[in-house]
Design a protein around this motif. Structure first.
Motif, short mmCIF file in Angstrom:
data_model
loop_
_atom_site.label_atom_id
_atom_site.label_comp_id
_atom_site.label_asym_id
_atom_site.label_seq_id
_atom_site.Cartn_x
_atom_site.Cartn_y
_atom_site.Cartn_z
N ARG A 26 0.85 -1.19 0.00
CA ARG A 26 0.00 0.00 0.00
C ARG A 26 0.88 1.24 0.00
N GLY A 27 1.29 1.62 -1.20
CA GLY A 27 2.09 2.83 -1.32
C GLY A 27 1.17 4.02 -1.57
N PHE A 28 1.58 4.91 -2.47
CA PHE A 28 0.74 6.06 -2.77
C PHE A 28 -0.48 5.64 -3.57
N LEU A 29 -1.53 6.41 -3.39
CA LEU A 29 -2.73 6.14 -4.16
C LEU A 29 -2.61 6.78 -5.53
N THR A 30 -3.24 6.15 -6.49
CA THR A 30 -3.33 6.79 -7.77
C THR A 30 -4.72 6.53 -8.32
N VAL A 31 -5.15 7.38 -9.25
CA VAL A 31 -6.51 7.27 -9.78
C VAL A 31 -6.42 7.27 -11.30
N ASP A 32 -7.15 6.37 -11.89
CA ASP A 32 -7.29 6.43 -13.33
C ASP A 32 -8.54 7.26 -13.62
N THR A 33 -8.32 8.53 -13.90
CA THR A 33 -9.47 9.44 -13.96
C THR A 33 -10.35 9.19 -15.18
N THR A 34 -9.84 8.49 -16.20
CA THR A 34 -10.72 8.21 -17.33
C THR A 34 -11.76 7.17 -16.96
N VAL A 35 -11.46 6.39 -15.96
CA VAL A 35 -12.41 5.35 -15.56
C VAL A 35 -13.32 5.83 -14.44
N CYS A 36 -12.82 6.71 -13.61
CA CYS A 36 -13.57 7.15 -12.44
C CYS A 36 -14.93 7.69 -12.84
N ILE A 37 -15.95 7.20 -12.14
CA ILE A 37 -17.30 7.65 -12.47
C ILE A 37 -17.80 8.70 -11.49
N SER A 38 -16.89 9.20 -10.69
CA SER A 38 -17.21 10.29 -9.76
C SER A 38 -18.39 9.95 -8.86
N CYS A 39 -18.40 8.77 -8.36
CA CYS A 39 -19.51 8.39 -7.50
C CYS A 39 -19.28 8.88 -6.08
#
Ligand code: SF4
Ligand code: SF4
Lengths: 371, 373, 192
Positions: free
Chosen positions: C59-72
């Protein structure tokens, strides 16, 4: 050493005629300065390198790597540390007894370093050969306890005072078994001069004549001396004066910068000193196979033996330190007075009886020594 | 000659003292080296965990329990999960129960290693501490493989555990146990048998069984006084009733006094072996299946309250939770082992030396985050 | 008698202990010099102790794939320390595939225009990664996070240009003849 110096002086007088008219004490002073400087460099090198060695060994004993950043395998770590401490602020606490506080590290340092003057590094290599050498060693190293007491008291810190008091109690008590064990060695070699003591330990193979092999009591006395010396040097398991888990850092809690380095310089120089004195007293000093005080190569080999033996003790001391826990104050005293002192007495008397039976024969009286 | 005048000294020990494990402070009154009074001053590490618990939803409090006792995070996770499961009536699947026991006991080993190592380092022997850390490091690696963290695992979930074991993990746990079991003996040879170490501890600060119960000591500290009380046996939870293990108690090891520092130390050493035994049994019988029960996403347990205690390395940890049917608990009270251990120190240290006080703190295994929450 | 037993016990136990340390002295160190040895490499050289350098699940840094994120916004809600901030705009309706192994499809109508994670506050508990329906927020094995200034610990996963693009997209979407007016909602990580 002395002959070499005489030659040098002769040369200097030849080159600078003015020197020839100078009184004797000038040469004496010069000699003192030269020898002192050489010893200081030697002691600093040994102390510094010991600090690196100790940390490397500790690292390996603890499954770590140890210092490895400065130089090959971190060899120059001690120089870096020394420089760093030089540049650090030297804090004197507000409620310290300032002159005493400042003086203490130098006393500790002097006490430790003074003893180096009489160590018999080899048959020819020594700064001075006092006829009461061993007494001198015991006397001058007592300065250390004064320094520690002074430093702990003057820093105006209660932990420091605890450390200082523990230290004085400890050193005063352990002088007794140490002295008795030394008396054993003195009785065996019949002299107080360190050089003479080493010479008296000549024997077959260069080994069998060592004092520890002269009688079984001497062997025990050697261990008694070693333990007492460790205790006098404030090393684990007798490091109560600076017991870092109890007294924060004991007598040197308030020290910083260069003064702190002086304390630690003394501590590491002391490792070699313990080794050197034990070697001289019991392990034949520079005596060893092929060592010969009469030829130059024999002298060199002797110097090598002396150094090796002392280094072995340094290793053992480090090894002990990184293995054992620490005693408690009362246990420390109990150990001294209930165990070491009686044993040392038995050893002394036993050795004397043994000598009257077997005379000067080596290897527990089995081998006759020389003519 | 008039008698020497002596004075009682007031001495400040901590909060930055090498052997007060974290930030604990004692105000000592000493007569020379003899302690007349040791007044513990706690609160330097207070983080208001009980208040935080009222502010975050039930599942979100889980990572905070890691911080309750960072040396035994899984045990704390489990205690919290168990209390909420009792509160909400959730059944945990058997595989998850086994995983919990395996990880909790591994964590117990890791925690006890720190404890015995720290006691040795308080006694002035630093190497045993590092050797203990060396072995603990392997446990941390196992945990890192399992859940990705090395200290604050946040592994249990309400109704199960967060992740299943990766392939080959159980074999590596077994490999660790095979490696570690002989290492206990090596550790014993290094420090436990050491004469100086034994002498430093074996008669120091004995706690009688009555005194231990009166002060509410728990866990190894209580068992060190010869009281055979272990929540895993006496108030079983999880799958402990199905497992075989002994409860080691103090019995005056090495001619010492019952309940002395050395007994508490030895209880921990013996528990290391028992934990290994428990893990081996679990590894042999772990079933396949789910690792997480069905739990509603927004958990609103019915109105009610629960007190649930479990056996953590530092004694029992109990969560008293009151729910009034909301997303967040109405009140949470946490009871930890270090707290009661801390309260006995004052009584216990009277008449012993400063060096012994260090031994007492070390043998009671007090750590600051548990005391202060 | 006790007297001699004490001496013997002391000598023998000390010798035992010293044998242990001496054995350790002659074995290889367990540690490695960190920056010089690549701990992310599964086959670390000079390595004797541990199982694996940095594990897959680390569990290192978090990352987000913003193209997939559905902003829920579920991640922001579950986070115990409020370190996630998601702002989104309503855009064209699409579907995205979950990044989890099951690859489930979810509908996506909201597009993040701001996605910040405050790594100075994050406690790497992993609750956010568990609730995320698309698995787009996940841990990396990166752990070297020293920053000179505090605000650098706030990682912005959406660049201003990208946000601009999404805003335009949203505006176009809004301009389309649709009954309701698109609202740019500010959804803050909040909790009662
Ligand atoms: S890992 Fe935990 S603390 Fe960090 S962002 Fe996710 S939920 Fe929040
Ligand atoms: S939970 Fe996942 S999909 Fe939802 S807002 Fe967070 S990152 Fe995006």
């Amino acid at each position: 050493m002395k002959e070499l110096l005489d030659q040098l002086i002769a040369l200097a007088v030849e080159k600078v005629p003015l020197l020839g008219q100078a009184p004797d004490w000038v040469f004496y002073l010069l000699w003192m300065l030269v020898a002192g400087a050489a010893l200081l460099v030697y002691a600093s090198l040994i102390a510094g390198i010991t600090s690196w060695v100790e940390r490397r060994i500790a690292g390996r004993m603890q499954a770590r790597i140890g210092p490895n950043r400065v130089g090959p395998r971190g060899f120059f770590q001690w120089i870096a540390d020394g420089l760093k401490s030089l540049f650090k602020e030297d804090v004197t606490p507000a409620n310290a007894d300032k002159p005493l506080f400042r003086l203490a590290p130098y006393l500790v340092f002097t006490g430790m370093f003074g003893a180096w003057a009489v160590l018999p590094y080899s048959a020819r290599l020594y700064a001075a050969d006092l006829n009461v050498g061993i007494l001198y060693v015991m006397a001058i190293t007592s300065l250390v306890v004064i320094g520690i007491l002074m430093g702990g008291w003057a820093s105006g810190n209660k932990w420091g005072l605890f450390g200082a008091l523990r230290s004085s109690a400890q050193i005063v008590s352990y002088e007794v078994p140490a002295g008795l064990a030394i008396a054993t060695a003195v009785a065996l070699s019949g002299s107080l001069s360190l050089q003479e003591m080493v010479r008296a330990q000549a024997g077959p193979l260069g080994i069998l004549g060592w004092n520890i092999f002269k009688s079984p009591f001497a062997l025990v006395a050697f261990f008694v001396y070693f333990i007492a010396a460790v205790a006098e040097g404030n090393r684990t398991p007798f490091d109560l004066p600076e017991a870092e888990s109890e007294l924060v850092a004991g007598y040197n809690t308030e020290y910083s910068g260069m003064r702190f380095v002086f304390f630690f310089f003394a501590e590491w120089a002391n490792l070699f000193l313990i080794g050197a004195v034990s070697t001289t007293l019991f392990l034949g000093g520079w005596q060893g196979p092929l060592a010969n005080p009469d030829t130059w190569w024999g002298v060199m080999i002797g110097a090598g033996w002396f150094f090796l033996k002392a280094c072995f003790f340094v290793f053992v001391l480090i090894w002990i330190r990184w293995t054992l826990p620490r005693l408690r104050v009362d246990q420390l005293m109990a150990m001294c007075w209930k165990y070491l002192v009686p044993i040392a007495f038995v050893c002394l008397i036993g050795t004397m009886l043994w000598m009257s039976v077997f005379g000067d024969r080596a290897f527990f009286g089995l081998v006759a020594v020389g003519p | 000659m008039s008698p020497l005048q002596t004075d009682i000294w007031t001495l400040n020990m901590g909060p930055q003292h090498p052997s007060t494990h974290g930030v604990i402070r004692f105000v000592l009154k000493t007569d020379g080296e003899i302690i007349a009074d040791a007044d513990p001053d706690v609160g330097f590490l207070h983080r208001g965990l009980e208040k935080i618990a009222e502010l975050v939803p039930y599942p979100s409090f889980m990572p905070y329990t890691d911080r309750l006792d960072y040396l035994a995070a899984i045990n704390m996770n489990w205690a919290w999960a168990l209390s909420i499961e009792r509160l909400a009536g959730i059944e945990v699947p058997p595989r998850a129960e086994h995983l919990r026991v395996i990880t909790a006991e591994l964590n117990r080993i890791a925690s006890h290693l720190i404890s015995v190592g720290a006691l040795a380092s308080d006694m002035g022997a630093f190497t045993p501490f590092v050797h203990a850390l060396r072995d603990r490091e392997r446990i941390n690696d196992l945990f890192e493989e399992l859940c990705g963290a090395r200290l604050t695992f946040n592994y249990c979930r309400i109704g199960g555990v967060s992740l299943d074991a990766p392939p080959g993990w159980f074999d590596r746990v077994r490999g660790f146990l095979d490696y570690y079991e002989p290492m206990i003996d090596v550790f014993n040879r290094l420090i436990t048998d050491n004469k100086i170490f034994v002498e430093r501890l074996r008669r120091v600060a004995p706690v009688s069984a009555e005194m231990a119960i009166a002060y509410g000591l728990v866990g190894p500290n209580l068992r060190g006084s010869g009281v055979k009380f272990d929540l895993r046996k006496d108030e079983p939870y999880g799958i402990y009733p199905q497992l075989e293990f002994e409860v080691p108690v103090g019995r005056g090891y090495r001619d010492g006094v019952l309940g002395s520092c050395f007994d508490r130390y030895m209880v921990r050493i013996e528990e290391l072996r028992q934990s290994i035994r428990i893990i081996r049994q679990c590894l042999d019988r772990i079933p396949e299946g789910e690792i997480q029960a069905k739990v509603p996403k927004v958990l609103r347990p019915a109105k009610g309250e629960v007190y649930c205690r479990t056996e953590a390395p530092r004694g029992e940890v109990g969560f008293y939770v009151i729910s009034n049917g909301e997303k967040t608990p109405a009140r949470v009270k946490i009871r930890t082992g270090s707290w009661s251990a801390m309260s006995i120190i004052r009584e216990l240290s009277k008449g012993w030396m400063i060096a012994d006080l260090v031994a007492i703190i070390g043998s009671l295994d007090v750590i600051a985050p548990e005391v202060d929450r | 008698m006790n007297y001699f037993r004490n001496i013997w016990e002391a000598i023998s136990s000390i010798a035992q202990g010293m044998a242990v340390t001496l054995r350790q002295f002659f074995t290889k160190p367990e540690t490695v010099q960190y920056p010089e040895v690549d701990v992310l490499n599964p086959r670390m050289p000079g390595y004797s102790g541990h199982l694996k350098p940095v594990s897959e699940r680390f569990r290192g840094f978090l990352t987000v794939d913003t193209t997939v994120c559905i902003s829920c916004n579920q991640c922001a809600h579950v986070c115990p320390v409020d370190c996630i901030l998601v702002e989104s705009e309503k855009g064209p309706k699409t579907t995205v595939n979950s990044l989890r192994p099951d690859g489930k499809e979810s509908p996506k109508t909201r597009y993040p225009v701001q996605f910040d994670i405050h790594l100075g506050r994050c406690m790497y508990c992993g609750l956010c990664t568990e609730v995320c329906p698309t698995g787009c927020i996940h841990f990396t094995r990166e752990f070297r996070g020293a920053a000179g200034e505090y605000h650098k610990l706030i990682h912005h996963f959406i660049s201003p240009e990208e946000a601009e693009r999404v805003r335009k997209l949203a505006a176009e979407e809004a301009a389309k003849p649709k009954p309701e007016k698109p609202v740019a909602t500010k959804v803050e990580a909040e909790k009662e």
